[in-house]
Design a protein around this motif. Structure first.
Motif, PDB file in Angstrom:
ATOM      1  N   LEU A   9      -7.167  12.201  20.332  1.00  0.00           N
ATOM      2  CA  LEU A   9      -7.023  13.977  19.597  1.00  0.00           C
ATOM      3  C   LEU A   9      -6.462  14.522  18.648  1.00  0.00           C
ATOM      4  N   PHE A  10      -4.965  14.579  18.621  1.00  0.00           N
ATOM      5  CA  PHE A  10      -4.110  14.554  17.447  1.00  0.00           C
ATOM      6  C   PHE A  10      -4.078  14.519  16.050  1.00  0.00           C
ATOM      7  N   LEU A  11      -4.837  13.053  15.931  1.00  0.00           N
ATOM      8  CA  LEU A  11      -5.772  12.636  14.320  1.00  0.00           C
ATOM      9  C   LEU A  11      -7.355  13.521  14.045  1.00  0.00           C
ATOM     10  N   LEU A  12      -7.844  13.086  15.301  1.00  0.00           N
ATOM     11  CA  LEU A  12      -9.167  14.260  15.250  1.00  0.00           C
ATOM     12  C   LEU A  12      -8.935  15.866  14.585  1.00  0.00           C
ATOM     13  N   ALA A  13      -7.609  16.993  15.413  1.00  0.00           N
ATOM     14  CA  ALA A  13      -7.285  18.413  14.877  1.00  0.00           C
ATOM     15  C   ALA A  13      -6.795  17.763  13.982  1.00  0.00           C
ATOM     16  N   MET A  14      -5.432  17.077  13.305  1.00  0.00           N
ATOM     17  CA  MET A  14      -4.744  16.678  11.956  1.00  0.00           C
ATOM     18  C   MET A  14      -6.359  15.778  10.635  1.00  0.00           C
ATOM     19  N   THR A  15      -7.253  15.949  11.161  1.00  0.00           N
ATOM     20  CA  THR A  15      -8.151  15.628  10.075  1.00  0.00           C
ATOM     21  C   THR A  15      -8.830  16.834   9.640  1.00  0.00           C
ATOM     22  N   LEU A  16      -9.661  17.227  10.812  1.00  0.00           N
ATOM     23  CA  LEU A  16     -10.304  18.570  10.977  1.00  0.00           C
ATOM     24  C   LEU A  16      -9.280  19.861   9.512  1.00  0.00           C
ATOM     25  N   ALA A  17      -7.903  19.809  10.581  1.00  0.00           N
ATOM     26  CA  ALA A  17      -6.709  20.802   9.410  1.00  0.00           C
ATOM     27  C   ALA A  17      -6.662  20.951   8.475  1.00  0.00           C
ATOM     28  N   HIS A  18      -6.769  19.315   7.325  1.00  0.00           N
ATOM     29  CA  HIS A  18      -6.759  18.966   6.585  1.00  0.00           C
ATOM     30  C   HIS A  18      -7.532  19.135   5.560  1.00  0.00           C
ATOM     31  N   ILE A  19      -9.554  18.889   5.973  1.00  0.00           N
ATOM     32  CA  ILE A  19     -10.356  19.185   5.616  1.00  0.00           C
ATOM     33  C   ILE A  19     -10.485  20.650   5.255  1.00  0.00           C
ATOM     34  N   PHE A  20     -10.336  21.487   6.603  1.00  0.00           N
ATOM     35  CA  PHE A  20      -9.921  23.095   6.198  1.00  0.00           C
ATOM     36  C   PHE A  20      -8.682  23.374   4.932  1.00  0.00           C
ATOM     37  N   THR A  21      -8.030  22.908   4.613  1.00  0.00           N
ATOM     38  CA  THR A  21      -7.065  23.191   3.514  1.00  0.00           C
ATOM     39  C   THR A  21      -7.986  23.373   2.943  1.00  0.00           C
ATOM     40  N   THR A  22      -9.362  22.028   2.526  1.00  0.00           N
ATOM     41  CA  THR A  22     -10.050  22.041   1.279  1.00  0.00           C
ATOM     42  C   THR A  22     -11.369  23.348   1.336  1.00  0.00           C
ATOM     43  N   VAL A  23     -11.842  23.594   2.303  1.00  0.00           N
ATOM     44  CA  VAL A  23     -12.852  24.036   2.318  1.00  0.00           C
ATOM     45  C   VAL A  23     -13.229  25.449   2.829  1.00  0.00           C
ATOM     46  N   TYR A  24     -11.848  25.661   3.016  1.00  0.00           N
ATOM     47  CA  TYR A  24     -11.595  27.079   4.069  1.00  0.00           C
ATOM     48  C   TYR A  24     -12.706  28.264   3.674  1.00  0.00           C
ATOM     49  N   ASP A  25     -13.098  28.499   2.233  1.00  0.00           N
ATOM     50  CA  ASP A  25     -13.789  29.790   2.557  1.00  0.00           C
ATOM     51  C   ASP A  25     -15.906  28.977   2.653  1.00  0.00           C
ATOM     52  N   TYR A  26     -15.869  27.764   3.075  1.00  0.00           N
ATOM     53  CA  TYR A  26     -16.747  27.778   3.614  1.00  0.00           C
ATOM     54  C   TYR A  26     -17.165  27.798   5.621  1.00  0.00           C
ATOM     55  N   ILE A  27     -15.412  28.386   6.746  1.00  0.00           N
ATOM     56  CA  ILE A  27     -15.129  28.303   7.958  1.00  0.00           C
ATOM     57  C   ILE A  27     -14.420  29.386   8.460  1.00  0.00           C
ATOM     58  N   PRO A  28     -16.543  30.618   8.490  1.00  0.00           N
ATOM     59  CA  PRO A  28     -14.995  32.276   8.584  1.00  0.00           C
ATOM     60  C   PRO A  28     -14.513  31.701   9.814  1.00  0.00           C
ATOM     61  N   LEU A  29     -13.272  33.328  10.305  1.00  0.00           N
ATOM     62  CA  LEU A  29     -12.441  32.731  11.004  1.00  0.00           C
ATOM     63  C   LEU A  29     -11.167  32.437  10.834  1.00  0.00           C
ATOM     64  N   VAL A  30     -11.628  31.002  11.168  1.00  0.00           N
ATOM     65  CA  VAL A  30     -10.614  29.591  10.871  1.00  0.00           C
ATOM     66  C   VAL A  30      -9.816  29.621   9.756  1.00  0.00           C
ATOM     67  N   GLY A  31     -11.263  29.084   8.590  1.00  0.00           N
ATOM     68  CA  GLY A  31     -10.521  28.562   7.462  1.00  0.00           C
ATOM     69  C   GLY A  31      -9.514  29.397   6.803  1.00  0.00           C
ATOM     70  N   PRO A  32      -9.793  30.587   6.666  1.00  0.00           N
ATOM     71  CA  PRO A  32      -8.971  31.428   5.676  1.00  0.00           C
ATOM     72  C   PRO A  32      -7.587  31.113   6.131  1.00  0.00           C
ATOM     73  N   PHE A  33      -6.821  31.568   7.392  1.00  0.00           N
ATOM     74  CA  PHE A  33      -5.460  30.130   7.876  1.00  0.00           C
ATOM     75  C   PHE A  33      -4.796  29.646   7.255  1.00  0.00           C
ATOM     76  N   PHE A  34      -6.002  29.012   7.207  1.00  0.00           N
ATOM     77  CA  PHE A  34      -5.566  27.114   6.412  1.00  0.00           C
ATOM     78  C   PHE A  34      -5.608  27.454   4.959  1.00  0.00           C
ATOM     79  N   ARG A  35      -5.369  28.205   4.134  1.00  0.00           N
ATOM     80  CA  ARG A  35      -5.766  27.890   2.779  1.00  0.00           C
ATOM     81  C   ARG A  35      -4.092  27.856   1.897  1.00  0.00           C
TER      82      ARG A  35
END
Length: 326
Positions: A9-35
């Motif tokens: 679960l930790f690995l999955l969460a960190m993988t998604l978080a890493h992806i969000f830092t790159t594609v934040y502009d395409y993830i509503p609500l959650v994405g901008p936080f990871f910019r």
């Protein structure tokens, strides 16, 4: 079982978080936080790895002895990898000038074709067929999960035996842009444009061909080609043109079409190389002139011998090739 489940679960969460830092502009609500928060993701990873070990500091763990053969084998792998990287690295020999400069701009979609399948070899074949002197790449992001964290810019540069400069740093989460050249890339710089959505940048460098210096710019504007970003790029170009020292080549994926306000702004100072060669369009090129968003703009006075869009499925964008008479 609980430990493995928690770790997965930790690995999955960190993988998604890493992806969000790159594609934040395409993830509503959650994405901008990871910019711009690559640092946060890796901090959490570090704490997640080291934290459990700290809980074991009072535990007596069995000694682990690593055989010398394993240590030697690992060292051999490291040395061999470094040696092969050195052997396969590009060693460009500056070609003699032949009176023309061939320029290619190409959005490679992180190495995937129009159907979304990995296509590094197909794109490389296209570039080898063009044999351009100067290449501007867009969506050439290095270390992106989508492409297996491979450095496609170096791979292409080594295969084409060209000098290369990759602009944005990975932690900035931008569209990847890169500059490849048969001639030395002098004074390369990366500038970041104003952006409320995905971060964008422009590469500025000087390349001298046959004694003639060119100021070369490579960029990729955001969705819709925001005017403010184009103004940022043109301000850099104006600075160079104002000095009157060099001829200008500005290329990339601009995300705006002919007839748009941004296009009029760009062509008010520069020349669209394709329109200069084909003012009435070219029926032999399978592209609607009104749908073009990949452009090569030139400073006025440059003579365009040829300009062609290569429309094929190697990427989701056509490649644009312009040949300039020196």
């Amino acid at each position: 079982g609980a430990g493995f489940a928690l770790g997965a679960l930790f690995l999955l969460a960190m993988t998604l978080a890493h992806i969000f830092t790159t594609v934040y502009d395409y993830i509503p609500l959650v994405g901008p936080f990871f910019r711009d928060k690559f640092w946060m993701v890796y901090l959490v990873v570090g704490v997640g790895v080291i934290g459990p070990l700290l809980l074991l500091r009072n535990q007596r763990l069995p000694a682990v002895r690593i055989p010398w053969s394993m240590t030697g084998g690992m060292a051999a792998v490291v040395i061999l990898t470094m040696a092969l990287a050195r052997i396969t690295a590009a060693t460009p020999a500056i070609p003699p000038a032949d009176g023309t400069v061939t320029v290619l701009t190409y959005n490679i979609q992180q190495g995937y074709d129009e159907a979304g399948q990995e296509n590094l070899r197909g794109q490389l074949g296209l570039m080898q067929g063009v044999d351009a002197d100067i290449i501007g790449l867009q969506e050439s992001d290095t270390n992106r999960v989508a492409i297996g964290n491979r450095d496609v810019v170096r791979a292409y540069a080594d295969a084409l035996d060209m000098y290369a400069y990759y602009g944005p740093k990975v932690m900035n989460g931008t569209f990847g842009i890169a500059l490849l050249s048969k001639y030395p890339i002098q004074e390369p710089r990366t500038w970041y444009m104003a952006s409320q959505g995905e971060q964008t940048a422009v590469i500025a460098a000087r390349i001298t061909v046959g004694g003639t210096p060119y100021a070369v710019f490579v960029t990729h504007l955001g969705n819709g080609g925001p005017r403010i970003q184009l103004e940022n790029v043109l301000a850099l170009v104006e600075e160079v043109m104002g000095a009157g020292e060099e001829k200008v080549i500005l290329m990339g994926d601009f995300n705006f079409r002919p007839g748009s306000e941004q296009y009029q702004l760009a062509t008010g100072r520069l020349v669209d190389s394709w329109s200069l060669r084909w003012p009435d369009g070219d029926p032999n090129q399978a592209i609607d002139p009104a749908d073009r968003i990949d452009h090569i703009f030139l400073s006025p006075g440059l003579d365009v011998a040829e300009s062609t869009y290569i429309t094929d499925p190697e990427s989701d964008h056509p490649a644009l090739v312009t040949e300039i008479h020196q």
